[in-house]
Design a protein around this motif. Sequence first.
Motif, mmCIF file in Angstrom:
data_model
loop_
_atom_site.group_PDB
_atom_site.id
_atom_site.type_symbol
_atom_site.label_atom_id
_atom_site.label_comp_id
_atom_site.label_asym_id
_atom_site.label_seq_id
_atom_site.Cartn_x
_atom_site.Cartn_y
_atom_site.Cartn_z
ATOM 1 N N LEU A 75 3.068 -33.620 -55.793
ATOM 2 C CA LEU A 75 3.719 -32.323 -55.601
ATOM 3 C C LEU A 75 4.892 -32.154 -56.569
ATOM 4 O O LEU A 75 5.118 -31.069 -57.114
ATOM 5 C CB LEU A 75 4.195 -32.170 -54.159
ATOM 6 N N LEU A 76 5.647 -33.246 -56.795
ATOM 7 C CA LEU A 76 6.747 -33.200 -57.761
ATOM 8 C C LEU A 76 6.204 -32.926 -59.158
ATOM 9 O O LEU A 76 6.740 -32.075 -59.889
ATOM 10 C CB LEU A 76 7.511 -34.527 -57.742
ATOM 11 N N ASP A 77 5.162 -33.641 -59.536
ATOM 12 C CA ASP A 77 4.533 -33.456 -60.845
ATOM 13 C C ASP A 77 4.106 -32.002 -61.030
ATOM 14 O O ASP A 77 4.435 -31.354 -62.042
ATOM 15 C CB ASP A 77 3.326 -34.395 -60.937
ATOM 16 N N LEU A 78 3.387 -31.473 -60.044
ATOM 17 C CA LEU A 78 2.903 -30.098 -60.120
ATOM 18 C C LEU A 78 4.062 -29.100 -60.148
ATOM 19 O O LEU A 78 4.072 -28.146 -60.943
ATOM 20 C CB LEU A 78 1.988 -29.822 -58.922
ATOM 21 N N SER A 79 5.066 -29.341 -59.302
ATOM 22 C CA SER A 79 6.184 -28.403 -59.174
ATOM 23 C C SER A 79 6.998 -28.305 -60.459
ATOM 24 O O SER A 79 7.306 -27.201 -60.933
ATOM 25 C CB SER A 79 7.097 -28.820 -58.020
ATOM 26 N N GLU A 135 13.820 -35.763 -67.059
ATOM 27 C CA GLU A 135 14.073 -35.106 -68.345
ATOM 28 C C GLU A 135 14.129 -33.589 -68.173
ATOM 29 O O GLU A 135 14.993 -32.920 -68.757
ATOM 30 C CB GLU A 135 12.980 -35.488 -69.350
ATOM 31 N N ILE A 136 13.236 -33.044 -67.374
ATOM 32 C CA ILE A 136 13.252 -31.601 -67.112
ATOM 33 C C ILE A 136 14.546 -31.216 -66.407
ATOM 34 O O ILE A 136 15.188 -30.217 -66.756
ATOM 35 C CB ILE A 136 12.025 -31.196 -66.265
ATOM 36 N N ALA A 137 14.952 -32.016 -65.426
ATOM 37 C CA ALA A 137 16.194 -31.736 -64.698
ATOM 38 C C ALA A 137 17.404 -31.826 -65.620
ATOM 39 O O ALA A 137 18.336 -31.016 -65.538
ATOM 40 C CB ALA A 137 16.345 -32.703 -63.528
ATOM 41 N N VAL A 195 6.068 -39.851 -63.688
ATOM 42 C CA VAL A 195 6.410 -38.547 -63.120
ATOM 43 C C VAL A 195 7.913 -38.449 -62.890
ATOM 44 O O VAL A 195 8.534 -37.413 -63.171
ATOM 45 C CB VAL A 195 5.642 -38.295 -61.808
ATOM 46 N N ILE A 196 8.504 -39.523 -62.372
ATOM 47 C CA ILE A 196 9.948 -39.509 -62.112
ATOM 48 C C ILE A 196 10.727 -39.359 -63.423
ATOM 49 O O ILE A 196 11.698 -38.600 -63.505
ATOM 50 C CB ILE A 196 10.358 -40.783 -61.351
#
Length: 204
Positions: free
Chosen positions: A88-92, A148-150, A142-143
Amino acid sequence: MEKTVLEDIQERLAAVRRELEEELDRRIAAQRERFRYQLERGKVRFEKDMRKWQAEYRTGLWRYVTRGNLAYLLTAPFIYGLIIPIVLLDLSVTIYQQICFRVYDIERVKRGSHIVIDREHLAYLNGLEKLNCIYCGYANGVIAYAREIAGRTERFWCPIKHATRAADPHPYFEQFLEYGDAEAYHAWVESYRRNKTLPEDPKP
């Protein structure tokens, strides 16, 4: 303009990081030669005799399960139960950056640079060990991808340092504005509104 002590340390640290990257690249090249494998279109290819040698060290699945630590086996549902929030984190974050980063004009993070899954090509791992390695590579990737996105998001919206040090801040953090410096923040907001300038990327 005279450099501050912090800027001098950061420059030296950047130089050491570049040296480290070069050394890691050399080491990987040496390991490829030693264990005789190549990357073909992103996939690992071992020489036939090397795969045969690796297979001699593989523990059979039945033996691996029956002779393993019972406590480890009992914790497996807790480990693998995390796959749902991780997916869900990956998709979100993927949907988030595909939409929002386009609007913010932020360079999007390459998912494949963070999620690396390649240990299943190792012949000395049995099926369960390969599954575990795939899971660990995916989860940790994923983490790192989400981090990096955050980090890029924080750089865009609120590039201000904290009053206390975090244990391991993302690489953009050191370029942020000092905590409490209202004048610098106001100047940055005005500059951003005019020129769309963000705090500098960390030096490679």
